[in-house]
Scaffold this motif. Structure first.
Motif, PDB file in Angstrom:
ATOM      1  N   GLN A 186       0.796  -1.078   0.098  1.00 33.26           N
ATOM      2  CA  GLN A 186      -0.005  -0.005  -0.097  1.00 33.26           C
ATOM      3  C   GLN A 186       0.852   1.170  -0.053  1.00 33.26           C
ATOM      4  OE1 GLN A 186      -3.262  -0.119  -0.378  1.00 33.26           O
ATOM      5  NE2 GLN A 186      -3.432  -2.335  -0.314  1.00 33.26           N
ATOM      6  N   LEU A 187       0.814   2.144  -1.002  1.00 38.37           N
ATOM      7  CA  LEU A 187       1.581   3.320  -1.288  1.00 38.37           C
ATOM      8  C   LEU A 187       1.307   4.194  -0.265  1.00 38.37           C
ATOM      9  CD1 LEU A 187       3.642   4.806  -2.789  1.00 38.37           C
ATOM     10  CD2 LEU A 187       1.612   6.017  -4.016  1.00 38.37           C
ATOM     11  N   LYS A 188       2.256   4.536   0.600  1.00 33.70           N
ATOM     12  CA  LYS A 188       2.217   5.401   1.901  1.00 33.70           C
ATOM     13  C   LYS A 188       2.336   6.954   1.530  1.00 33.70           C
ATOM     14  CE  LYS A 188       2.885   5.130   6.853  1.00 33.70           C
ATOM     15  NZ  LYS A 188       3.452   4.423   7.749  1.00 33.70           N
ATOM     16  N   ASN A 189       3.778   7.340   0.791  1.00 35.30           N
ATOM     17  CA  ASN A 189       4.180   8.516   0.463  1.00 35.30           C
ATOM     18  C   ASN A 189       5.348   8.335  -0.511  1.00 35.30           C
ATOM     19  OD1 ASN A 189       6.661   8.750   1.911  1.00 35.30           O
ATOM     20  ND2 ASN A 189       5.356   9.065   3.922  1.00 35.30           N
ATOM     21  N   LEU A 215      11.058   0.692   1.371  1.00 28.84           N
ATOM     22  CA  LEU A 215      11.409   1.877   0.460  1.00 28.84           C
ATOM     23  C   LEU A 215      11.512   1.122  -1.111  1.00 28.84           C
ATOM     24  CD1 LEU A 215      13.594   4.423   2.390  1.00 28.84           C
ATOM     25  CD2 LEU A 215      11.215   4.524   1.845  1.00 28.84           C
ATOM     26  N   GLN A 216      11.082   1.915  -2.178  1.00 22.59           N
ATOM     27  CA  GLN A 216      11.193   1.474  -3.205  1.00 22.59           C
ATOM     28  C   GLN A 216      11.878   2.748  -4.029  1.00 22.59           C
ATOM     29  OE1 GLN A 216       8.248  -0.485  -5.279  1.00 22.59           O
ATOM     30  NE2 GLN A 216       8.275  -2.202  -3.886  1.00 22.59           N
ATOM     31  N   THR A 217      12.772   2.545  -5.089  1.00 26.83           N
ATOM     32  CA  THR A 217      13.378   3.734  -5.821  1.00 26.83           C
ATOM     33  C   THR A 217      12.723   3.376  -7.311  1.00 26.83           C
ATOM     34  OG1 THR A 217      15.222   3.962  -4.439  1.00 26.83           O
ATOM     35  CG2 THR A 217      15.239   5.147  -6.685  1.00 26.83           C
ATOM     36  N   PRO A 218      11.687   4.037  -7.833  1.00 28.08           N
ATOM     37  CA  PRO A 218      11.135   3.403  -9.286  1.00 28.08           C
ATOM     38  C   PRO A 218      12.013   3.917 -10.363  1.00 28.08           C
ATOM     39  CG  PRO A 218       9.453   4.744  -7.937  1.00 28.08           C
ATOM     40  CD  PRO A 218      10.764   4.905  -6.997  1.00 28.08           C
ATOM     41  N   MET A 219      12.993   4.859 -10.225  1.00 33.75           N
ATOM     42  CA  MET A 219      14.094   5.263 -11.151  1.00 33.75           C
ATOM     43  C   MET A 219      15.086   4.163 -11.176  1.00 33.75           C
ATOM     44  SD  MET A 219      12.376   7.534 -12.777  1.00 33.75           S
ATOM     45  CE  MET A 219      13.761   8.040 -13.802  1.00 33.75           C
ATOM     46  N   ARG A 220      15.382   3.423 -10.349  1.00 33.79           N
ATOM     47  CA  ARG A 220      16.468   2.440 -10.332  1.00 33.79           C
ATOM     48  C   ARG A 220      16.051   0.853 -10.927  1.00 33.79           C
ATOM     49  NH1 ARG A 220      20.572   3.964  -7.024  1.00 33.79           N
ATOM     50  NH2 ARG A 220      22.003   2.022  -8.121  1.00 33.79           N
ATOM     51  N   ARG A 221      16.800   0.535 -11.999  1.00 35.17           N
ATOM     52  CA  ARG A 221      16.375  -0.932 -12.399  1.00 35.17           C
ATOM     53  C   ARG A 221      16.941  -1.806 -11.315  1.00 35.17           C
ATOM     54  NH1 ARG A 221      18.318  -0.971 -18.669  1.00 35.17           N
ATOM     55  NH2 ARG A 221      17.329  -2.944 -18.338  1.00 35.17           N
ATOM     56  N   GLU A 222      16.223  -2.965 -11.619  1.00 33.15           N
ATOM     57  CA  GLU A 222      16.728  -4.134 -10.813  1.00 33.15           C
ATOM     58  C   GLU A 222      18.052  -4.675 -11.538  1.00 33.15           C
ATOM     59  OE1 GLU A 222      15.517  -5.293  -8.218  1.00 33.15           O
ATOM     60  OE2 GLU A 222      13.637  -4.257  -8.341  1.00 33.15           O
ATOM     61  N   PRO A 223      18.932  -4.793 -10.738  1.00 30.39           N
ATOM     62  CA  PRO A 223      20.036  -5.441 -11.050  1.00 30.39           C
ATOM     63  C   PRO A 223      20.377  -6.939 -11.287  1.00 30.39           C
ATOM     64  CG  PRO A 223      20.731  -4.827  -9.010  1.00 30.39           C
ATOM     65  CD  PRO A 223      19.394  -4.530  -9.165  1.00 30.39           C
ATOM     66  N   THR A 224      19.467  -7.570 -11.961  1.00 35.54           N
ATOM     67  CA  THR A 224      19.046  -8.937 -11.957  1.00 35.54           C
ATOM     68  C   THR A 224      20.524  -9.702 -12.604  1.00 35.54           C
ATOM     69  OG1 THR A 224      18.470  -8.724 -14.229  1.00 35.54           O
ATOM     70  CG2 THR A 224      16.784  -8.755 -12.253  1.00 35.54           C
ATOM     71  N   HIS A 225      21.126  -9.171 -13.418  1.00 32.87           N
ATOM     72  CA  HIS A 225      22.627  -9.732 -13.668  1.00 32.87           C
ATOM     73  C   HIS A 225      23.378 -10.148 -12.525  1.00 32.87           C
ATOM     74  CE1 HIS A 225      23.558  -5.413 -13.606  1.00 32.87           C
ATOM     75  NE2 HIS A 225      24.855  -5.595 -13.440  1.00 32.87           N
ATOM     76  N   MET A 226      23.339  -9.269 -11.305  1.00 33.85           N
ATOM     77  CA  MET A 226      24.099  -9.737 -10.170  1.00 33.85           C
ATOM     78  C   MET A 226      23.408 -10.544  -9.285  1.00 33.85           C
ATOM     79  SD  MET A 226      25.320  -5.586  -9.573  1.00 33.85           S
ATOM     80  CE  MET A 226      26.227  -5.977  -8.260  1.00 33.85           C
TER      81      MET A 226
END
Length: 307
Positions: A186-189, A215-226
């Motif tokens: 649920q989004l808080k802020n 916390l999530q950072t929408p502008m950061r991509r998941e580094p799945t290669h790591m």
């Protein structure tokens, strides 16, 4: 094996205790014997100052006797009950901030000896949602703190910043397990916290019976290669082996956790983080004349139980 400070405390306790026993059983009787011989030699009582000098404890004995009860109590308390930790990074934000000082309840899980970390008493196992301290699997002398997400036998997927869990079924269990379920968010802020220049979104996550913020950072991509690559699974999928746990940081895009190195062996568990007993604020002003490690305030509102 335990960290260096724990080993130092145990060695100091043993050394001071042995010196105390050596004095009580060997050295003190010899001092009394010297006093009796001296009194016999003069056929009378020695002056008070001379008597005290003959039976006076060596400095090392006096020091050992004075510190042993305190050190022994600290060692027992720290090894088997509660151990203080300081939060060094932001990987558990917003639950824990840099500058938080916490207490870790050692007896929440198996009770281990303070040096070799062998189990002395089998107690409870971690629950889903616990904030746990454990020995970092890649460097066991380092303590890590993360949230337990996956239990033995669980299938965990972290895809597009969303957590999915397929709970393992216990013997004869027919409901509440075996189905891949999305973990409710649920989004808080947004914009309360930043990672570098990027605003972060704060969500309330419902993990079983535990409700907590992440916390999530929408502008950061998941580094799945790591990500840690487990055989016969997708790159963002993790099947928790028996005797292991899967842990994530609450600051999901700024945490080196199980996604990158795998699973926490049960033997690595130290305890459950239960209480913030002090929280210092530090200046992030690059032009400040104060060193970065000097507190500039106390966050009294943060003191209390950890969820």
């Amino acid at each position: 094996m335990a960290g260096y400070f724990a080993i130092f405390l145990v060695l100091l306790t043993l050394a001071s205790g042995l010196i105390w026993l050596l004095d009580a059983w060997v050295l003190a009787p010899k001092r009394q014997q010297r006093l009796v011989l001296a009194q016999s030699a003069i056929a009378g009582e020695l002056p008070e100052s001379a008597s005290q000098e003959l039976v006076k404890e060596p400095y090392i004995v006096e020091t050992a006797k004075s510190i042993f009860p305190v050190i022994a109590l600290i060692t027992l308390f720290r090894s088997f009950m509660y151990e203080p930790f300081q939060i060094p990074s932001g990987s558990m934000m917003p639950t824990l901030l840099v500058g938080d000082f916490i207490l870790v309840e050692k007896f929440s899980y198996d009770v281990k000896d303070p040096v070799w970390r062998k189990t002395l008493y089998s107690n409870k196992t971690p629950s889903r949602g616990d904030v746990a301290v454990f020995k970092y699997p890649e460097q066991p002398t380092v303590d890590f703190i993360k949230r337990i997400v996956g239990l033995p036998g669980d299938r965990v997927i972290y895809r597009n910043k969303q957590l999915f869990i397929q709970k393992a079924c216990a013997t004869e269990q027919t409901s509440g397990c075996g189905k891949l379920e999305i973990v409710d968010l649920q989004l808080k802020n947004e914009g309360e916290f930043f990672q570098e220049q990027y605003p972060q979104r704060r969500y309330t996550e419902q993990l079983g019976e535990v409700s907590h913020d992440i916390l999530q950072t929408p502008m950061r991509r998941e580094p799945t290669h790591m990500f840690y690559k487990q055989a016969n699974t997708d790159i963002d999928e993790f099947v928790v082996p028996e005797g292991h746990y899967f842990a994530l940081g609450d600051n999901r895009d700024n945490s080196r956790d199980g996604r990158f190195w795998g699973f926490v062996p049960a033997d690595n568990l130290v305890g459950k983080a239960v209480f913030i007993w002090m929280s210092f604020e530090f200046s992030d002003d690059a032009d400040s004349w104060l060193p970065g490690w000097v507190p500039v305030g106390v966050r009294f509102e943060r003191l209390g139980a950890i969820h």
